[in-house]
Design a protein around this motif. Structure first.
Motif, PDB file in Angstrom:
ATOM      1  N   PRO A 250     -13.226  -0.393 -37.306  1.00 15.73           N
ATOM      2  CA  PRO A 250     -13.538  -1.471 -38.255  1.00 15.73           C
ATOM      3  C   PRO A 250     -14.957  -1.353 -38.828  1.00 15.73           C
ATOM      4  CG  PRO A 250     -12.735  -2.319 -36.139  1.00 15.73           C
ATOM      5  CD  PRO A 250     -13.108  -0.880 -35.940  1.00 15.73           C
ATOM      6  N   THR A 251     -15.263  -2.227 -39.761  1.00 14.99           N
ATOM      7  CA  THR A 251     -16.638  -2.353 -40.255  1.00 14.99           C
ATOM      8  C   THR A 251     -17.585  -2.561 -39.074  1.00 14.99           C
ATOM      9  OG1 THR A 251     -15.841  -3.363 -42.305  1.00 14.99           O
ATOM     10  CG2 THR A 251     -18.173  -3.686 -41.754  1.00 14.99           C
TER      11      THR A 251
ATOM     12  N   GLY B 221     -21.105   2.447 -41.586  1.00 16.06           N
ATOM     13  CA  GLY B 221     -20.435   1.213 -41.193  1.00 16.06           C
ATOM     14  C   GLY B 221     -19.152   0.900 -41.932  1.00 16.06           C
ATOM     15  N   HIS B 222     -18.680   1.768 -42.824  1.00 17.62           N
ATOM     16  CA  HIS B 222     -17.464   1.479 -43.579  1.00 17.62           C
ATOM     17  C   HIS B 222     -16.231   1.510 -42.679  1.00 17.62           C
ATOM     18  CE1 HIS B 222     -20.212   2.679 -46.840  1.00 17.62           C
ATOM     19  NE2 HIS B 222     -19.478   1.879 -47.597  1.00 17.62           N
TER      20      HIS B 222
ATOM     21  N   ASN C 165     -13.777  -4.937 -45.904  1.00 23.53           N
ATOM     22  CA  ASN C 165     -12.545  -5.000 -46.712  1.00 23.53           C
ATOM     23  C   ASN C 165     -11.408  -4.254 -46.012  1.00 23.53           C
ATOM     24  OD1 ASN C 165     -10.790  -5.538 -48.817  1.00 23.53           O
ATOM     25  ND2 ASN C 165     -11.564  -3.896 -50.123  1.00 23.53           N
ATOM     26  N   GLU C 166     -11.200  -4.576 -44.729  1.00 20.76           N
ATOM     27  CA  GLU C 166     -10.098  -3.966 -43.977  1.00 20.76           C
ATOM     28  C   GLU C 166      -8.752  -4.256 -44.629  1.00 20.76           C
ATOM     29  OE1 GLU C 166     -13.368  -3.556 -41.080  1.00 20.76           O
ATOM     30  OE2 GLU C 166     -12.832  -5.019 -42.618  1.00 20.76           O
ATOM     31  N   ALA C 167      -8.640  -5.371 -45.352  1.00 25.54           N
ATOM     32  CA  ALA C 167      -7.371  -5.730 -45.982  1.00 25.54           C
ATOM     33  C   ALA C 167      -6.866  -4.627 -46.903  1.00 25.54           C
ATOM     34  CB  ALA C 167      -7.522  -7.042 -46.764  1.00 25.54           C
ATOM     35  N   SER C 168      -7.779  -3.940 -47.594  1.00 26.47           N
ATOM     36  CA  SER C 168      -7.355  -2.863 -48.497  1.00 26.47           C
ATOM     37  C   SER C 168      -6.774  -1.684 -47.727  1.00 26.47           C
ATOM     38  CB  SER C 168      -8.535  -2.391 -49.354  1.00 26.47           C
ATOM     39  OG  SER C 168      -8.837  -3.336 -50.357  1.00 26.47           O
ATOM     40  N   LEU C 169      -7.288  -1.413 -46.518  1.00 24.12           N
ATOM     41  CA  LEU C 169      -6.730  -0.346 -45.701  1.00 24.12           C
ATOM     42  C   LEU C 169      -5.280  -0.648 -45.349  1.00 24.12           C
ATOM     43  CD1 LEU C 169      -9.608   0.280 -43.101  1.00 24.12           C
ATOM     44  CD2 LEU C 169      -9.244   1.411 -45.294  1.00 24.12           C
ATOM     45  N   PHE C 170      -5.037  -1.884 -44.909  1.00 18.23           N
ATOM     46  CA  PHE C 170      -3.693  -2.263 -44.495  1.00 18.23           C
ATOM     47  C   PHE C 170      -2.721  -2.243 -45.677  1.00 18.23           C
ATOM     48  CE2 PHE C 170      -6.209  -4.897 -41.268  1.00 18.23           C
ATOM     49  CZ  PHE C 170      -6.180  -3.874 -40.328  1.00 18.23           C
TER      50      PHE C 170
END
Length: 580
Positions: free
Chosen positions: A250-251, A528-529, A560-565
Motif C-alpha cells: 500500500p501507500t 511510497g506509491h 489511490n489504491e482504488a485505481s489498482l483494484f
C-alpha cells in the motif's frame, strides 16, 4: 583512577573507558589534562542517567496488549514436514476473539514471521543464535494489524516462514530451509514473504487439480484464505508474482507497521496477499488507518473511521458499469487510462518470456475499452540505485537493535546480538545479502561519508515527482514484477542427507538468481506509491518440465489504491489468468 558517579557514589567509568569512548569517535583526549578530568566527570554523570533509565521496568503500551481469545490460552506448535511439506508455516495456532462477527468472519489468515502475535515466537527466518539468549523471543503484544484482523472476526492460523532477516528476494535463505512453490515444488516462491505466498496459493492449486488442469499429486498441507506480508523492496509483490496471487504494497503510511520487525522506516510496508482482488480490497480496509503509534503514518493517513471501504467502492464501480452495459469484455476498462512504463521493460536480466507475457497482458486493456499508451519515465532506470543508497545506511540499525530516529514502539523484547564473527559465519552461506547490507553501509561511510545518502534522499523526491507527473495523464502504470519465471532452488540450499543444514558452500549459487529481482519494485518503496502484483499468465521454467505464474505490477498515485483494484478487476473480465 576513577571518579564516582554523581548520583550513587559508586565508581562507574574509568580513564580506560573514557579513552575507548573517545577512540570510538576518532579522537583522543590528552592524558592528565583538565579536559580529561572534566570529560570523565561528564561520562560518569551520563552513566548515572543511563542507569536510571535502565533500572525502570519495561512499559507495556496498552493499545498493543492482546485481547482474550477463544479457549483462553494462546497455544501454538511447530508443524512437522508431513503437515508442512512446503515449509511455508513457521508456527501454527488458532486465534479468534469470542463472539465477534465482522467482515473477516470465517476467514483464515497467516502473518509473516516478523509480525508480533502475542504468545507466539517471532522468528524472522533467522537462527536463534543471532538473538539475545540464543532463542526466538515470545511476543507479549499483538501488532496493530493483528489486533484489527481479530477485531474484524478473522481467525489467525499462525505465522508464515519468511526469508532470513527479511533480506532476500527468493525463497531458500530461511533458517528452517527452502519454501517450495505450491505450483511446482523445488522452485522459488519468492521472498521475503515466501511462506505467505505459498500458503495463499494452495487453494488455487487444489482447485486446478479438481478442474483437471494439474494432475501432479505432491502434498501441499493446509493453506489460508489471506495473508499479511511485509515489503521493503518487493517482498510482498515478488512472492505474489511467483505464486500466482495478488500482493499489495500500500501507500507508505496507510497501514501501520507497529509491532512488526523493521528494516528501515523509509521503506517499511505491510499489506495483503490474497487470491482475489476483492479479498485484497477487503483486507486493506480492515488493516488501514492511523494508530497513533507508527511514525510512518503522516497527516495524509486517514483515521480508522475515515478509511475508504475499498471493497464497497470496487463493487459500486462495477455495479455502475453493469447498469451502463459496460461490464463486458469489450468495455469493462472503459474510462481507465493505462500507462505501460517503457523503461520497466529495459531493466537488466528481464526474460523475454516475462516481457512478452506482461506486454500481452497490458495490451488487453485496449480490447477492454481503456486508453492505453506507452509512458517514458527515464529516471525509473535509476530507481533501484536511489533506493539502495537512500535506504542502505540505516538498515544495519535493525541488525544492531538500534531504534530509529523518530518515536515508535521498538519491540524491546526483540534484541539482536552484536554483529560479530558469529553473524558472518551464520549468514555468509545462508543469506549473503544480509551480510552484504552491512558491508555496503560500511563501504558508503568509509568512502563517501553521509553526503551520498543525503544526495540519494534528494533524488527520492525527484523520483516521486517523476511518477506523480505521469499520474497526471494515466490512472495506473504497468510493469513486470520479477524479471524471470521462478527459478529452481539452488541444489546447495536444499536440505538432504548429504547437506542436513541446507547451507550452500558456493555463495554465488545463492546470490546470482536474486540479482536484479527488485529492479522494477524497490523504487516504489522509497517514493511510497501503492503497487500491486497481479497474476496474468504462465511461463515455462528454464531447467525442467512445468510452468509457473507470471505477475504484472500495477502502480497508482499515492493514496489511490482504488485505481489498482479497478484496473485489476476489469482486466479479469477479459479472462482469468489461469486460463491463459
Amino acid at each position: 583512577m576513577s571518579i564516582v558517579s554523581l548520583s550513587t557514589g559508586e565508581p562507574t567509568c574509568t580513564l580506560e573507558d573514557l579513552k575507548a569512548i573517545a577512540g570510538a569517535n576518532n579522537f583522543a583526549i590528552k592524558p592528565g589534562s583538565t579536559n580529561e578530568t572534566a570529560f570523565l566527570l561528564f561520562a560518569n554523570a551520563f552513566d548515572a542517567t543511563c542507569e536510571a533509565v535502565s533500572s525502570l521496568p519495561e512499559y507495556s503500551e496498552p493499545r498493543l496488549q492482546p485481547q482474550a481469545v477463544e479457549g483462553g490460552e494462546r497455544k501454538y506448535y511447530k508443524p512437522d514436514q508431513a503437515e508442512n511439506p512446503l515449509n511455508a508455516w513457521a508456527h501454527k495456532t488458532t486465534l479468534r476473539l469470542p463472539n465477534v462477527k465482522g467482515p473477516l468472519s470465517g476467514r483464515t489468515i497467516a502473518v509473516k514471521d516478523n509480525v508480533s502475535v502475542a504468545g507466539l515466537p517471532i522468528g524472522l527466518g533467522c537462527s536463534p543464535k543471532l538473538l539475545k539468549d540464543g532463542k526466538h523471543p515470545t511476543s507479549p503484544i499483538d501488532a496493530t494489524v493483528v489486533s484489527r484482523i481479530l477485531a474484524a472476526g478473522g481467525t489467525v492460523k499462525g505465522t508464515a516462514t519468511c526469508e532470513n532477516l527479511s533480506m532476500f528476494a527468493l525463497s531458500y535463505t530461511s533458517d528452517s530451509g527452502v519454501v517450495h512453490n505450491a505450483w511446482l515444488p523445488e522452485y522459488a516462491t519468492g521472498g521475503s514473504s515466501s511462506g505467505c505466498g505459498a500458503l495463499v496459493s494452495i487453494a488455487d492449486v487444489e482447485q486446478a487439480r479438481k478442474d483437471g488442469k494439474d494432475a501432479r499429486g505432491y502434498p501441499l498441507g493446509e493453506g489460508v484464505d489471506l495473508a499479511v506480508g511485509g515489503d521493503q523492496g518487493g517482498s510482498i509483490r515478488l512472492p505474489a508474482s511467483y505464486s500466482g496471487i495478488y500482493g499489495l504494497k500500500p501507500t507508505h503510511g496507510l497501514v501501520p507497521y507497529t509491532g512488526i520487525a523493521a528494516l528501515n522506516p523509509l521503506i517499511d510496508h505491510t499489506g495483503p496477499m490474497t487470491r482475489t482482488v476483492e479479498d485484497a480490497a477487503l483486507l486493506l480496509t480492515v488493516m488501514a488507518g492511523w494508530d497513533g503509534i507508527d511514525p510512518r503514518c503522516s497527516p495524509e493517513t486517514p483515521m480508522p473511521s475515515a478509511v475508504p471501504d475499498y471493497l464497497h467502492d470496487l463493487q459500486s464501480w462495477i455495479t455502475t458499469k453493469e447498469k451502463a452495459g459496460e461490464w463486458t469484455p469489450q468495455a469493462a476498462a472503459k474510462g481507465l487510462r493505462i500507462g505501460i512504463l517503457k523503461e520497466a521493460f529495459e531493466v537488466f536480466g528481464l526474460d523475454p518470456a516475462v516481457s512478452e507475457a506482461v506486454k500481452k497482458a497490458a495490451e488487453r486493456f485496449s480490447s477492454l475499452g481503456a486508453e492505453v499508451k506507452e509512458v517514458s519515465i527515464p529516471i525509473h532506470k535509476h530507481a533501484a540505485s536511489i533506493w539502495t543508497i537512500a535506504a542502505r545506511p540505516m538498515m544495519p540499525h535493525n541488525v544492531n537493535g538500534n531504534p530509529p530516529d523518530l518515536l515508535s514502539y521498538t519491540m524491546p523484547y526483540l534484541q539482536p546480538n552484536p554483529v560479530d564473527q558469529t553473524y558472518f559465519d551464520t549468514l555468509a552461506n545462508r543469506n549473503p545479502a544480509a551480510v552484504n547490507v552491512l558491508m555496503n553501509a560500511a563501504h558508503m561511510q568509509h568512502k563517501y561519508g553521509p553526503a551520498l545518502a543525503r544526495k540519494a534522499h534528494m533524488h527520492v523526491w525527484e523520483l516521486r515527482a517523476a511518477y506523480d507527473k505521469a499520474f497526471e495523464d494515466v490512472d495506473v502504470l504497468l510493469t513486470p514484477v520479477n524479471p524471470t519465471v521462478g527459478p529452481r532452488h539452488p541444489s546447495g540450499s536444499v536440505k538432504s542427507e548429504q547437506n542436513p543444514d541446507g547451507v550452500s558452500q558456493r555463495l554465488m549459487d545463492l546470490f546470482e538468481p536474486a540479482i536484479g529481482n527488485t529492479l522494477n519494485t524497490c523504487g516504489f518503496n522509497v517514493t511510497g506509491h501503492p503497487a500491486m502484483s497481479m497474476p496474468v499468465g504462465w511461463g515455462k521454467v528454464k531447467d525442467g518440465e512445468g510452468r509457473l505464474p507470471i505477475g504484472m505490477q500495477v502502480v497508482a498515485k499515492r493514496w489511490n489504491e482504488a485505481s489498482l483494484f479497478r484496473a485489476a478487476r476489469s482486466w479479469e473480465v477479459g479472462g482469468r489468468w489461469m486460463d491463459s
